[in-house]
Scaffold this active site. Structure first.
Site, PDB file in Angstrom:
ATOM      1  N   GLU A   9      -4.713  43.743  27.529  1.00 19.41           N
ATOM      2  CA  GLU A   9      -5.841  44.108  28.381  1.00 19.41           C
ATOM      3  C   GLU A   9      -5.560  43.649  29.816  1.00 19.41           C
ATOM      4  O   GLU A   9      -5.775  44.382  30.783  1.00 19.41           O
ATOM      5  CB  GLU A   9      -7.114  43.442  27.837  1.00 19.41           C
ATOM      6  CG  GLU A   9      -8.335  43.486  28.737  1.00 19.41           C
ATOM      7  CD  GLU A   9      -8.902  44.885  28.911  1.00 19.41           C
ATOM      8  OE1 GLU A   9      -8.434  45.794  28.202  1.00 19.41           O
ATOM      9  OE2 GLU A   9      -9.784  45.070  29.771  1.00 19.41           O
ATOM     10  N   GLU A  35      -4.424   7.654  36.872  1.00 18.25           N
ATOM     11  CA  GLU A  35      -3.870   9.018  36.787  1.00 18.25           C
ATOM     12  C   GLU A  35      -2.411   8.957  36.358  1.00 18.25           C
ATOM     13  O   GLU A  35      -1.669   8.128  36.840  1.00 18.25           O
ATOM     14  CB  GLU A  35      -3.927   9.688  38.170  1.00 18.25           C
ATOM     15  CG  GLU A  35      -5.299   9.681  38.790  1.00 18.25           C
ATOM     16  CD  GLU A  35      -5.307  10.258  40.211  1.00 18.25           C
ATOM     17  OE1 GLU A  35      -4.245  10.676  40.699  1.00 18.25           O
ATOM     18  OE2 GLU A  35      -6.395  10.287  40.800  1.00 18.25           O
ATOM     19  N   LYS A  51       1.341   9.580  36.614  1.00 17.41           N
ATOM     20  CA  LYS A  51       2.187   9.889  37.761  1.00 17.41           C
ATOM     21  C   LYS A  51       3.114  11.015  37.326  1.00 17.41           C
ATOM     22  O   LYS A  51       4.089  10.800  36.606  1.00 17.41           O
ATOM     23  CB  LYS A  51       2.975   8.659  38.200  1.00 17.41           C
ATOM     24  CG  LYS A  51       3.696   8.846  39.505  1.00 17.41           C
ATOM     25  CD  LYS A  51       4.116   7.492  40.070  1.00 17.41           C
ATOM     26  CE  LYS A  51       4.720   7.616  41.465  1.00 17.41           C
ATOM     27  NZ  LYS A  51       5.992   8.323  41.490  1.00 17.41           N
ATOM     28  N   ASP A  75       5.882  13.744  37.232  1.00 17.35           N
ATOM     29  CA  ASP A  75       7.224  13.667  37.800  1.00 17.35           C
ATOM     30  C   ASP A  75       7.656  15.030  38.334  1.00 17.35           C
ATOM     31  O   ASP A  75       8.309  15.810  37.661  1.00 17.35           O
ATOM     32  CB  ASP A  75       8.199  13.167  36.732  1.00 17.35           C
ATOM     33  CG  ASP A  75       9.403  12.512  37.363  1.00 17.35           C
ATOM     34  OD1 ASP A  75       9.433  12.398  38.609  1.00 17.35           O
ATOM     35  OD2 ASP A  75      10.303  12.097  36.619  1.00 17.35           O
ATOM     36  N   TYR A  93      -4.320  16.287  42.869  1.00 21.36           N
ATOM     37  CA  TYR A  93      -4.750  14.892  42.718  1.00 21.36           C
ATOM     38  C   TYR A  93      -5.450  14.318  43.945  1.00 21.36           C
ATOM     39  O   TYR A  93      -5.817  13.160  43.933  1.00 21.36           O
ATOM     40  CB  TYR A  93      -3.627  13.981  42.238  1.00 21.36           C
ATOM     41  CG  TYR A  93      -2.352  13.980  43.078  1.00 21.36           C
ATOM     42  CD1 TYR A  93      -2.362  13.568  44.411  1.00 21.36           C
ATOM     43  CD2 TYR A  93      -1.150  14.353  42.507  1.00 21.36           C
ATOM     44  CE1 TYR A  93      -1.199  13.561  45.164  1.00 21.36           C
ATOM     45  CE2 TYR A  93       0.029  14.350  43.257  1.00 21.36           C
ATOM     46  CZ  TYR A  93      -0.008  13.956  44.589  1.00 21.36           C
ATOM     47  OH  TYR A  93       1.141  13.945  45.315  1.00 21.36           O
ATOM     48  N   LYS A 127       5.244   1.726  37.129  1.00 17.24           N
ATOM     49  CA  LYS A 127       6.270   2.606  36.580  1.00 17.24           C
ATOM     50  C   LYS A 127       6.477   2.407  35.076  1.00 17.24           C
ATOM     51  O   LYS A 127       6.291   1.315  34.552  1.00 17.24           O
ATOM     52  CB  LYS A 127       7.599   2.370  37.309  1.00 17.24           C
ATOM     53  CG  LYS A 127       7.561   2.674  38.781  1.00 17.24           C
ATOM     54  CD  LYS A 127       7.225   4.115  39.117  1.00 17.24           C
ATOM     55  CE  LYS A 127       8.418   5.018  39.233  1.00 17.24           C
ATOM     56  NZ  LYS A 127       9.330   4.865  40.306  1.00 17.24           N
ATOM     57  N   CYS A 144      41.643  16.980  11.220  1.00 22.90           N
ATOM     58  CA  CYS A 144      40.369  16.305  10.950  1.00 22.90           C
ATOM     59  C   CYS A 144      40.591  14.790  10.956  1.00 22.90           C
ATOM     60  O   CYS A 144      41.508  14.300  10.294  1.00 22.90           O
ATOM     61  CB  CYS A 144      39.839  16.754   9.592  1.00 22.90           C
ATOM     62  SG  CYS A 144      38.417  15.796   9.026  1.00 22.90           S
ATOM     63  N   CYS A 158      40.109  13.688   7.028  1.00 23.75           N
ATOM     64  CA  CYS A 158      40.962  14.098   5.906  1.00 23.75           C
ATOM     65  C   CYS A 158      42.277  14.719   6.353  1.00 23.75           C
ATOM     66  O   CYS A 158      43.079  15.142   5.523  1.00 23.75           O
ATOM     67  CB  CYS A 158      40.211  15.064   4.992  1.00 23.75           C
ATOM     68  SG  CYS A 158      40.037  16.709   5.714  1.00 23.75           S
ATOM     69  N   CYS A 190      36.429  21.486  10.396  1.00 26.49           N
ATOM     70  CA  CYS A 190      37.480  20.970   9.538  1.00 26.49           C
ATOM     71  C   CYS A 190      37.638  21.971   8.400  1.00 26.49           C
ATOM     72  O   CYS A 190      36.655  22.417   7.803  1.00 26.49           O
ATOM     73  CB  CYS A 190      37.065  19.609   8.977  1.00 26.49           C
ATOM     74  SG  CYS A 190      38.011  19.139   7.519  1.00 26.49           S
ATOM     75  N   CYS A 203      37.395  17.109   2.027  1.00 19.33           N
ATOM     76  CA  CYS A 203      37.201  16.165   3.134  1.00 19.33           C
ATOM     77  C   CYS A 203      36.095  15.170   2.771  1.00 19.33           C
ATOM     78  O   CYS A 203      34.952  15.554   2.555  1.00 19.33           O
ATOM     79  CB  CYS A 203      36.811  16.935   4.395  1.00 19.33           C
ATOM     80  SG  CYS A 203      36.474  15.883   5.810  1.00 19.33           S
TER      81      CYS A 203
END
Ligand code: IVH
Length: 677
Positions: free
Chosen positions: A38, A117, A119, A121, A229, A318, A412, A415, A430, A436
């Site tokens: 819509e 609030e 913070k 980033d 803010y 922090k 490997c 093995c 492997c 193995c």
């Protein structure tokens, strides 16, 4: 150019208002008011009207978020009110000191009310609205002058181009943070990595990089959001009494404000808010690097004023950093259950994202090449939320001369079988299979895991000992273990040995789907295991099904079908399954009621050409009802479906007196079982 009629002008206005309202509900309230289809119709209608009558376009039209001629100028703009930064508190003590200084300055012993609030980033932005219309957006820059990024900011759907409501001042500046939510960041990085391009280290950098685009059309494709803010008015008398009320005002104008914001009185309540936000940190859909405390009363804020570049009325406490630098000391290769060989960086231990990290996966050789990571390199390690630690960037400037290029080993490490990398595949494997020990251990670990057969107590410690001592080579050997085999082993007590034998014993009668999942077939997770079990009913039926039949199971495509087929085609897997049976493991076949599998035990034959479905479709449908579909007719055949031009099979069926259906009868028959042709 034809002039727009009053009807057109009014319809365009109506559409603009409707679309703006739907945008607001979708991007700011996270609560769509209409289905996307819509919305798209309304948007297209407005676009068409505006294309036909360009003079009806207004700058706040939702179609103008990416303007045809818009260009981000990055011109220098002077902030009318400087955009200051925040002082930091790095401990509870420093937060208490801050609160004490506030109270001392205000000469009060009463608790101070703060707004707490997250913070966010991202990047600070300043948005100017004149008569309610967005006229200028700028970065913070050095706090005094920033850059004009209006054209790019307009592309962010949660930024109002026009303020809502009636209480709109002549001139207002709203500030807030532009950020990139985690999921958008991950999707963007994946897209960049898939193209072999440089990825962003974190969502903050991704947001900054996106806002710095010369072309707003590029910014428009980046998943950015904005949260307000603060609000500044030329005429301060228009401001409410508190910061909190200011936030509510900004919200009423149509901005997103962060839902985690709250009030707290006194330092103790602030520290509690810190702890609570910290607990929530990993589960938030965006990144935060701390919490900001702001004195709520604007009168008190004015009394406190500023010192150099930061307000005395606010502080940021922090959270632990999510990125740190460390050194790749070595790269080792691990072998997984499916033989995938994965490079793992051994890191100089570093405290990041709240834990000490000493390993990080490097995923595959392509990723190592993309990062250009070498042994000895200094790297950015990032651990955000519950995500496993990642090496996100190499600091090439700090590369020592003796840094070593990482090479995929030929053999490997466990093995010594060849390591192979199929053309076009990123993963190296492997080739040792269950020869193995690493793959064997992983296969056992998976078999015993909680979601599979849930053998309590069979952890890495036991698996290492059992495989290394060759007491257990395949999962079937688990069931042959006796308590006496275990009690002699070092570090294994009588009790834990007894418990383990009991736990193994209890796993003898799994339901079919768990058993299928436990087999550890590549790309067969729980959902696929369940689908296979309910479609086929028995392990035998699955192990005999060809790739086409397997693909009639929901979600099983050609690749997964191929994995399933090749699993059952490996003799050692068949041997393990037989050995499990012999050792008394009896998985329960799926509970199939007669109603669900009405043709169980019957054998059907398809012949001739069907016009409404392919032979494969018909086969899959019959199998879903429990029938076996055979290629030739015998006395035991339950029914023959004969299409156009049926030949010898039809003749044979008739001579043996086997039931025959033509296509229409077959379609009617399917319909009685709710299966459409
Ligand atoms: S207030 C005078 N509130 O943190 C106060 N800043 O070091 C100015 N930030 O550049 C900032 N979330 O980018 C404030 N809720 C928040 C914030 C916030 C993130 C960032 C902002 C600013 C930096 C301050």
């Amino acid at each position: 150019m034809t002039k727009a009629s009053p009807d057109v002008i009014s319809r365009a206005g109506e559409l603009r208002d409707l679309i703006t309202e739907h945008n607001y509900q979708y991007y700011v309230l996270d609560d769509p008011g209409v289905p996307d289809a819509e919305y798209d119709r309304l948007f297209r209608e407005l676009q068409e009207l505006e294309a036909q009558y360009p003079d009806i376009v207004t700058p706040d039209s939702p179609t103008r978020r990416v303007g045809a001629s818009a260009e981000t100028t990055f011109e220098e703009v002077v902030h009318r009110i400087p955009m200051l930064s925040l002082d930091n508190a790095f401990s509870d003590e420093e937060l208490r000191d801050f609160d004490r200084r506030v109270k001392d300055r205000l000469k009060t012993t009463d608790d101070i009310e703060y707004v707490c609030e997250p913070k966010l980033d991202g990047l600070a932005v300043s948005l100017h609205y004149e008569s309610g219309i967005l006229t200028r957006a700028a970065t913070r820059g050095d706090g005094y002058t920033g850059e004009d990024i209006t054209a790019n900011i307009r592309t962010i759907p949660s930024v109002p181009l026009k303020l809502r409501g009636t209480n709109v001042p002549e001139l207002v500046e709203v500030r807030g943070e532009v950020y990139m939510p985690r999921d958008g960041f991950e999707a963007l990085n994946k897209r960049l990595a898939d193209r072999g391009e440089k990825t962003f280290v974190n969502p903050r950098n991704a947001a900054a990089g996106s806002l710095r685009q010369k072309k707003p059309t590029v910014t428009a494709r980046r998943p950015l959001e904005m949260c307000a803010y603060s609000v500044a008015l030329e005429d301060e008398s228009l401001l409410p009494a508190t910061h909190w009320e200011g936030l509510q005002q900004v919200k009423d104008w149509g901005f997103r404000i962060n839902p985690e914001m709250r009030k707290a009185s006194g330092a103790d309540a602030c520290l509690q808010a810190y702890d609570e936000l910290m607990d929530k940190r990993a589960s938030l859909p965006y990144e935060i690097d701390g919490i900001v405390f702001k004195v709520n009363s604007l009168a008190l804020q004015r009394q406190l004023g500023f010192v150099s570049r930061a307000p005395r009325w606010a502080i940021a406490q922090k959270f632990p950093a999510q990125e740190e630098l460390t050194v790749i000391e070595d790269v080792e290769f691990q072998v997984g259950r499916t033989g995938a060989v994965t490079p793992v960086a051994r890191l100089k231990p570093v405290f990041v994202g709240g834990v000490t990290v000493s390993n990080a996966t490097l995923h595959n050789m392509d990723e190592i090449r993309r990062l250009d990571a070498r042994i000895g390199d200094t790297v950015f390690v990032r651990r955000a939320g519950d995500v496993i630690p990642q090496v996100v960037k190499v600091v090439t400037e700090r590369r020592p001369e003796n840094a070593r290029v990482v090479e995929l080993p030929d053999a490997c490490p466990v093995c010594q079988s060849d390591i192979v990398q199929i053309e076009g595949e990123v993963v190296a494997r492997c080739s040792g299979g269950l020869f193995c020990p690493a793959q064997r251990k992983e296969a056992i670990r998976h078999y015993a895991s909680r979601k599979a057969l849930d053998i309590e107590g069979l952890g890495d410690k036991w698996i290492d000992i059992l495989v290394d001592r060759e007491l257990v080579n395949t999962v079937a050997d688990l069931y042959l273990l006796k308590k006496a085999d275990l009690t002699g082993l070092e570090r294994m007590g009588e009790k834990s040995a007894g418990n383990l034998i009991d736990a193994i014993d209890r796993s003898r009668n799994p339901v079919l789907w768990k058993f299928i999942y436990a087999l550890g077939i590549r790309e067969v997770g729980e959902a696929t295991a369940k689908a296979l079990a309910s479609h086929f009913g028995t392990l035998e039926a699955i192990s005999e099904a060809d790739e086409e039949a397997l693909q009639s199971v929901p979600d099983v495509g050609p690749i997964v079908a191929g994995h399933i087929r090749s699993f059952f085609d490996q003799p050692h897997n068949q041997e393990t399954i037989q050995a499990l049976k012999a050792a008394g493991v009896q998985w329960q076949s799926e509970e199939i009621t007669a109603a669900e599998k009405p043709l169980k035990g019957e054998t059907w034959v398809l012949t001739g050409t069907l016009s409404d479905m392919t032979r494969d479709d018909a086969k899959a449908k019959l199998e879903s009802l429990g029938a076996k579909v055979a290629g030739s007719v015998s006395k035991k055949t339950s029914c023959v479906v004969a299409g156009e031009a049926a030949g010898s099979k039809l003749t044979k069926a008739e001579s043996l007196g086997v039931q025959v259906m033509d296509e229409q009868a077959f379609i009617d028959f399917l319909a009685t079982h709710n299966i459409e042709p």
